[in-house]
Design a protein around this motif. Structure first.
Motif, PDB file in Angstrom:
ATOM      1  N   SER A  92       3.903  11.338 -34.869  1.00 36.23           N
ATOM      2  CA  SER A  92       3.401  11.271 -36.458  1.00 36.23           C
ATOM      3  C   SER A  92       4.676  11.559 -37.325  1.00 36.23           C
ATOM      4  N   GLY A  93       4.717  10.705 -38.275  1.00 34.75           N
ATOM      5  CA  GLY A  93       5.805  10.847 -39.197  1.00 34.75           C
ATOM      6  C   GLY A  93       7.151  11.137 -38.602  1.00 34.75           C
ATOM      7  N   GLY A  94       7.413  10.162 -37.753  1.00 32.60           N
ATOM      8  CA  GLY A  94       8.827  10.137 -36.925  1.00 32.60           C
ATOM      9  C   GLY A  94       9.019  11.386 -36.093  1.00 32.60           C
ATOM     10  N   ARG A  95       7.908  12.147 -35.788  1.00 29.96           N
ATOM     11  CA  ARG A  95       8.307  13.329 -34.837  1.00 29.96           C
ATOM     12  C   ARG A  95       7.218  13.415 -33.857  1.00 29.96           C
ATOM     13  N   HIS A  96       7.671  14.346 -32.822  1.00 33.39           N
ATOM     14  CA  HIS A  96       6.667  14.249 -31.391  1.00 33.39           C
ATOM     15  C   HIS A  96       6.186  15.825 -31.663  1.00 33.39           C
ATOM     16  N   ARG A  97       4.985  16.106 -31.538  1.00 30.81           N
ATOM     17  CA  ARG A  97       4.319  17.289 -31.392  1.00 30.81           C
ATOM     18  C   ARG A  97       3.389  17.263 -30.122  1.00 30.81           C
ATOM     19  N   ARG A  98       3.628  18.488 -29.505  1.00 31.17           N
ATOM     20  CA  ARG A  98       2.591  19.046 -28.624  1.00 31.17           C
ATOM     21  C   ARG A  98       1.246  19.323 -28.955  1.00 31.17           C
ATOM     22  N   ALA A  99       0.367  18.718 -28.368  1.00 28.48           N
ATOM     23  CA  ALA A  99      -1.097  19.026 -28.772  1.00 28.48           C
ATOM     24  C   ALA A  99      -1.976  19.267 -27.556  1.00 28.48           C
ATOM     25  N   GLY A 363       7.530  -8.425 -27.936  1.00 28.15           N
ATOM     26  CA  GLY A 363       8.322  -8.208 -28.980  1.00 28.15           C
ATOM     27  C   GLY A 363       7.867  -7.023 -30.115  1.00 28.15           C
ATOM     28  N   ALA A 364       6.394  -7.010 -30.317  1.00 27.27           N
ATOM     29  CA  ALA A 364       5.775  -6.241 -31.170  1.00 27.27           C
ATOM     30  C   ALA A 364       5.937  -4.837 -30.297  1.00 27.27           C
ATOM     31  N   VAL A 365       5.343  -5.044 -28.970  1.00 23.35           N
ATOM     32  CA  VAL A 365       5.423  -3.633 -28.561  1.00 23.35           C
ATOM     33  C   VAL A 365       6.937  -3.050 -28.305  1.00 23.35           C
ATOM     34  N   ARG A 366       7.828  -3.754 -28.071  1.00 21.70           N
ATOM     35  CA  ARG A 366       9.493  -3.254 -27.970  1.00 21.70           C
ATOM     36  C   ARG A 366       9.747  -2.635 -29.520  1.00 21.70           C
ATOM     37  N   ALA A 367       9.322  -3.400 -30.708  1.00 21.15           N
ATOM     38  CA  ALA A 367       9.680  -2.649 -31.665  1.00 21.15           C
ATOM     39  C   ALA A 367       8.893  -1.490 -31.903  1.00 21.15           C
ATOM     40  N   HIS A 368       7.729  -1.148 -31.605  1.00 19.33           N
ATOM     41  CA  HIS A 368       6.849  -0.011 -31.894  1.00 19.33           C
ATOM     42  C   HIS A 368       7.483   1.088 -30.885  1.00 19.33           C
ATOM     43  N   LEU A 369       8.062   0.479 -29.678  1.00 13.23           N
ATOM     44  CA  LEU A 369       8.331   1.627 -28.660  1.00 13.23           C
ATOM     45  C   LEU A 369       9.543   2.117 -29.086  1.00 13.23           C
ATOM     46  N   THR A 370      10.612   1.555 -29.798  1.00 11.06           N
ATOM     47  CA  THR A 370      11.687   2.037 -30.511  1.00 11.06           C
ATOM     48  C   THR A 370      11.418   3.223 -31.574  1.00 11.06           C
ATOM     49  N   ARG A 371      10.314   3.098 -32.305  1.00  9.86           N
ATOM     50  CA  ARG A 371       9.770   4.052 -33.025  1.00  9.86           C
ATOM     51  C   ARG A 371       9.426   5.288 -32.325  1.00  9.86           C
ATOM     52  N   LEU A 372       8.553   4.964 -31.653  1.00  9.30           N
ATOM     53  CA  LEU A 372       7.741   6.077 -30.821  1.00  9.30           C
ATOM     54  C   LEU A 372       8.599   6.919 -30.021  1.00  9.30           C
ATOM     55  N   TYR A 373       9.489   6.324 -29.213  1.00  8.37           N
ATOM     56  CA  TYR A 373      10.361   7.135 -28.321  1.00  8.37           C
ATOM     57  C   TYR A 373      11.723   7.290 -29.049  1.00  8.37           C
ATOM     58  N   GLY A 374      12.007   6.775 -30.266  1.00 10.39           N
ATOM     59  CA  GLY A 374      13.350   7.023 -30.943  1.00 10.39           C
ATOM     60  C   GLY A 374      14.536   6.556 -30.338  1.00 10.39           C
TER      61      GLY A 374
END
Length: 456
Positions: A92-99, A363-374
């Motif tokens: 969320s918001g470019g960060r990973h948080r453990r929940a 292509g859409a999944v790759r772009a999203h995974l780039t943001r999710l995993y950084g």
């Protein structure tokens, strides 16, 4: 007149996990059983494709170590569960948080003590770690999933749910999950930042339109155990069930064309006579054999599998997307959870897209995974894209999570469409159907199996 010669006491149509679980209970009770499967393998939607040494699940439903039926179903004693890291990672918001990494030793009392401590009240007994951020929060940035009191209240709610008997949860007034969470005072930031992405991963409904009772059962399972994968892929569960049945019980490549209370007619092998028929196919196939049987809507699911040189830095965690700014609902480096799913030195990332996939899904999944995993995904290799249009039953309210499995004496039906849209629901419906068959045939139910082993 001569009595008909029965080829089996019970004929089960369909070799998914519900039908195979029912077959185990029936054969264990001494009831001769034949399982007919139209496909050339068992398992139905719980299938795994092998590609260059990788094991790639087609639907990739998550399991929980707390699912009772995994330990109560005969034949699953050899199944090994590989748990994810405790809780989940939320992006969320470019960060990973453990929940959701709630220590259960303190139970509901420990979680409630955390609320009292944050509010300045005295505490007793042990506390709880609560929801925590993986990286320190920058000054002035919004609190992750709400403030500390919100986090402790969430943990207290999860702990209470874990301690609540199932029948009490099912007795609660029913609405959609979204309305129920709001009515219980859950802050919107907690719902959007944790509960919505979690329930999307568990029940494939990101809009929270599912029955609040189904959502409560899913949250109870999450709070009571650990999310996990079956070692070797999803297919291992039905394969182990089939292998543990008496030789000659399961017949694949046999398509049923009509059924009655005393027989099943097949396209290739004529008629099978019996004393009872259990229909254990998916809902659409069941309605073709029994016109008038209600067919629910289904959530479509697409699973995209990638490999790369180095795994993303999230370890063995399930990573959820709370921003909803891309197609991926959840993703994980599954080879770190279950090393048997990938060759040595070749990480496997599996990502799930809910709903209708975009036109260029990879292509859409790759772009999203780039943001999710950084991390860059341009050099990732796509191994497979599996789309299942009817993956998980929709469970809008009113939804009976214990739909009748006995249609009339001699004719029964089971599957996740008669229970909850989970592996637990499929197994439990098979258990209920087998119990109904045994009661009608006048046979006592069998003893239950020992608890399921869990991998460290």
């Amino acid at each position: 007149m001569l009595k008909p010669v029965y080829q089996a006491d019970v004929v089960i149509v369909g070799a998914g996990v519900a039908g195979l679980a029912a077959a185990h209970r029936l054969t264990s009770a001494g009831v001769s059983t034949t399982v007919l499967e139209a496909a050339h393998g068992v398992g139905g939607r719980m299938s795994t494709e092998k590609v260059d040494g990788f094991r790639l699940d087609r639907v990739g439903q998550l399991l929980s170590t707390s699912y009772p039926e995994l330990g109560l179903t005969p034949g699953l004693d050899a199944l090994v569960l590989r748990p994810f890291a405790p809780g989940v990672l939320v992006h969320s918001g470019g960060r990973h948080r453990r929940a959701g990494a709630l220590p259960m030793a303190g139970g509901a009392r420990g979680a409630l003590n955390a609320v009292r401590a944050l509010a300045g009240a005295p505490r007793s007994g042990s506390g709880t770690a609560g929801v925590r951020a993986v990286r320190p929060r920058a000054a002035g940035s919004p609190a992750p999933l709400g403030g500390a009191v919100d986090q402790a209240r969430l943990n207290a709610a999860l702990a209470r749910m874990a301690a609540t008997p199932v029948e009490r949860l099912l007795a609660r007034p029913e609405s959609t999950a979204g309305r129920a969470l709001a009515a219980r005072g859950m802050p919107a930031r907690t719902v959007e930042g944790f509960l919505r992405p979690l329930l999307a991963a568990l029940l494939c409904d990101p809009e929270l339109g599912m029955s609040s009772r189904a959502a409560d059962l899913a949250l109870r399972a999450f709070a009571s155990g650990r999310l996990c994968l079956p070692e070797g892929g999803a297919e291992m569960l039905p394969e182990l069930l089939a292998q543990a049945l008496p030789s000659g019980t399961v017949h694949t490549g046999v398509r049923a064309t009509s059924i009655s209370t005393t027989s099943v007619t097949t396209a290739e092998h004529g008629e099978f006579r019996c004393r009872a028929v259990l229909l254990a196919t998916d809902a659409h196939a069941a309605a073709e054999l029994l016109p008038g049987l209600r067919v629910p809507e289904f959530h479509p699911v697409t699973v995209v599998h990638h490999t790369m040189d180095e795994p993303p830095p999230t370890g063995a965690s399930l990573l959820l997307d709370a921003d909803r700014d891309g197609p991926v609902a959840h993703t994980a480096v599954v080879s770190l959870v279950d090393p048997s799913r990938a060759p040595a030195g070749r990480p496997l990332v599996s990502s799930t897209v809910l709903g209708a996939p975009p036109e260029d899904v990879d292509g859409a999944v790759r772009a999203h995974l780039t943001r999710l995993y950084g991390t860059s995904t341009t050099r990732w290799e796509t191994l497979a894209v599996h789309h299942t249009a009817r993956a998980v039953p929709v469970m809008r309210p009113p939804h009976d999570v214990r739909r009748p499995v006995r249609l009339l004496a001699g004719l029964y039906v089971c599957g996740d469409h008669r229970d909850t849209g989970t592996v637990q629901g499929a197994l439990h419906s098979g258990h209920r159907a087998a119990s109904a068959v045994l009661a009608d045939l006048g046979t006592a139910p069998t003893m239950l199996a020992d608890p399921l082993p869990t991998a460290a």
